[in-house]
Design a protein around this motif. Structure first.
Motif, short mmCIF file in Angstrom:
data_model
loop_
_atom_site.label_atom_id
_atom_site.label_comp_id
_atom_site.label_asym_id
_atom_site.label_seq_id
_atom_site.Cartn_x
_atom_site.Cartn_y
_atom_site.Cartn_z
N VAL A 36 0.86 -1.19 0.00
CA VAL A 36 0.00 0.00 0.00
C VAL A 36 0.90 1.24 0.00
O VAL A 36 1.92 1.27 0.70
N TYR A 37 0.51 2.24 -0.77
CA TYR A 37 1.24 3.52 -0.80
C TYR A 37 0.33 4.63 -0.31
O TYR A 37 -0.74 4.87 -0.88
N HIS A 38 0.74 5.29 0.75
CA HIS A 38 0.09 6.51 1.23
C HIS A 38 1.05 7.65 0.93
O HIS A 38 2.14 7.72 1.50
N SER A 39 0.67 8.52 0.03
CA SER A 39 1.61 9.52 -0.50
C SER A 39 1.88 10.67 0.46
O SER A 39 2.81 11.44 0.24
N GLY A 40 1.07 10.80 1.55
CA GLY A 40 1.10 12.05 2.27
C GLY A 40 0.64 13.16 1.32
O GLY A 40 -0.08 12.91 0.35
N GLU B 110 7.12 8.47 -10.37
CA GLU B 110 6.47 7.27 -10.89
C GLU B 110 7.46 6.11 -11.04
O GLU B 110 7.10 4.94 -10.84
N LYS B 111 8.72 6.41 -11.35
CA LYS B 111 9.73 5.36 -11.48
C LYS B 111 10.06 4.74 -10.12
O LYS B 111 10.24 3.52 -10.01
N ILE B 112 10.15 5.59 -9.10
CA ILE B 112 10.40 5.09 -7.74
C ILE B 112 9.27 4.15 -7.31
O ILE B 112 9.49 3.05 -6.80
N LEU B 113 8.05 4.59 -7.55
CA LEU B 113 6.89 3.83 -7.08
C LEU B 113 6.69 2.54 -7.86
O LEU B 113 6.25 1.53 -7.30
N ALA C 281 2.65 4.68 -12.68
CA ALA C 281 3.42 3.88 -11.73
C ALA C 281 2.92 2.44 -11.66
O ALA C 281 3.43 1.66 -10.85
N GLY C 282 1.95 2.09 -12.48
CA GLY C 282 1.47 0.71 -12.52
C GLY C 282 0.74 0.27 -11.27
O GLY C 282 0.78 -0.90 -10.90
#
Length: 282
Positions: A181-185, A194-197, A234-235
């Motif tokens: 799960v990603y919570h971006s703040g 997007e590449k990092i994620l 970011a897929g």
């Protein structure tokens, strides 16, 4: 008339308890603004909870009134059995003393995850020793009770750092079991995000959609098109929008996000206040 929560208070607590024995799926509830309760295999974590009227009281009678739009989902003092609570940055709707102090008091042994750069400020706000929070920086990670948090730089509006190079604004990748799960703040879409994620193969992203309007006098975020576009680039398997319907001066229309997500064929869910989502939907 405020937007009603679809479930709140004792009924909310009972619904969370209803899913505690689910060993296969994780469950998520939107608490308003950027706040969530996540439940996995009986373990509960809180992400950026804002469950008070502290900002409405603080800015009453000023040129920037924080007029609340939606009902509070639950009294923070009634939240028990929480393993982790996180804050992405120091703005009160993500670091609220009136929410965090009762949560910390009622959950002995809870881990409080914050950006390392904000340690002194955070400790003062929640009235705890400076050593109390667990600090993360960009590229770092820590594991608590089966959840691994990875620090991701956030741009609100820029990627601001202290003198040690530590990020003042953060997002978190949260991995547990087979899920990510990603919570971006609070963040804008900065170059390379997007590449990092993409490397994390995100199952679910929680992204702000209120945009970046300098006339509001507050730092900005992704808008509806950018949130949908970032998720697609970011897929990300699925995305839920947030950071709207809390304050009248700083909101967005989630239907516009849904239109943008559909336009790029990005799977998504728009939750109501207090709404529940399950990974069974993936």
């Amino acid at each position: 008339m405020m937007i009603p929560a679809v479930i709140k208070d004792d009924e909310f607590i009972a619904q969370v308890q209803q899913y505690e024995n689910d060993k296969k799926h994780f469950h998520l509830w939107w608490l308003g603004q950027s706040g969530y309760l996540l439940l996995w295999q009986g373990k509960r974590i809180l992400i950026d909870p804002y469950l008070s009227d502290s900002l409405t009281k603080k800015y009453a009678g000023t040129h920037k009134p924080h007029t609340r739009m939606s009902e509070r989902v639950v009294n923070p003092g009634s939240l028990k059995h929480i393993s982790i609570v996180s804050s992405s940055h120091n703005h009160t709707d993500h670091l609220d003393a009136e929410t965090l102090i009762p949560v910390i008091k009622n959950n002995p042994g809870i881990t409080f995850i914050i950006p390392e750069a904000n340690r002194s400020f955070v400790a003062g706000r929640v009235q705890m020793p400076e050593a109390y929070p667990a600090g993360l920086n960009e590229g770092g990670h820590l594991t608590v009770d089966g959840f691994t948090f990875y620090g991701i730089a956030a741009a609100h509006n820029a990627i601001d750092r202290n003198g040690k190079g530590e990020c003042l604004y953060m997002g978190y990748i949260i991995q547990f079991g087979n899920y990510t799960v990603y919570h971006s703040g609070d963040t804008l879409w900065y170059a390379g995000l997007e590449k990092i994620l993409r490397t994390f193969r995100i199952n679910l992203a929680l992204l702000p959609i209120n945009g970046n309007d300098p006339a509001r006098g507050v730092a900005g975020n992704l808008n509806v098109q950018e949130a949908a576009g970032l998720a697609k680039a970011a897929g990300m398997q699925h995305v839920i929008p947030c950071h709207y319907d809390m304050f009248t001066f700083n909101t967005a229309n989630p239907a516009d996000f849904a239109d943008s997500a559909q336009a790029v064929q990005q799977a998504h869910t728009v939750l109501p206040i207090g709404g529940h989502w399950s990974s069974e939907s993936l």
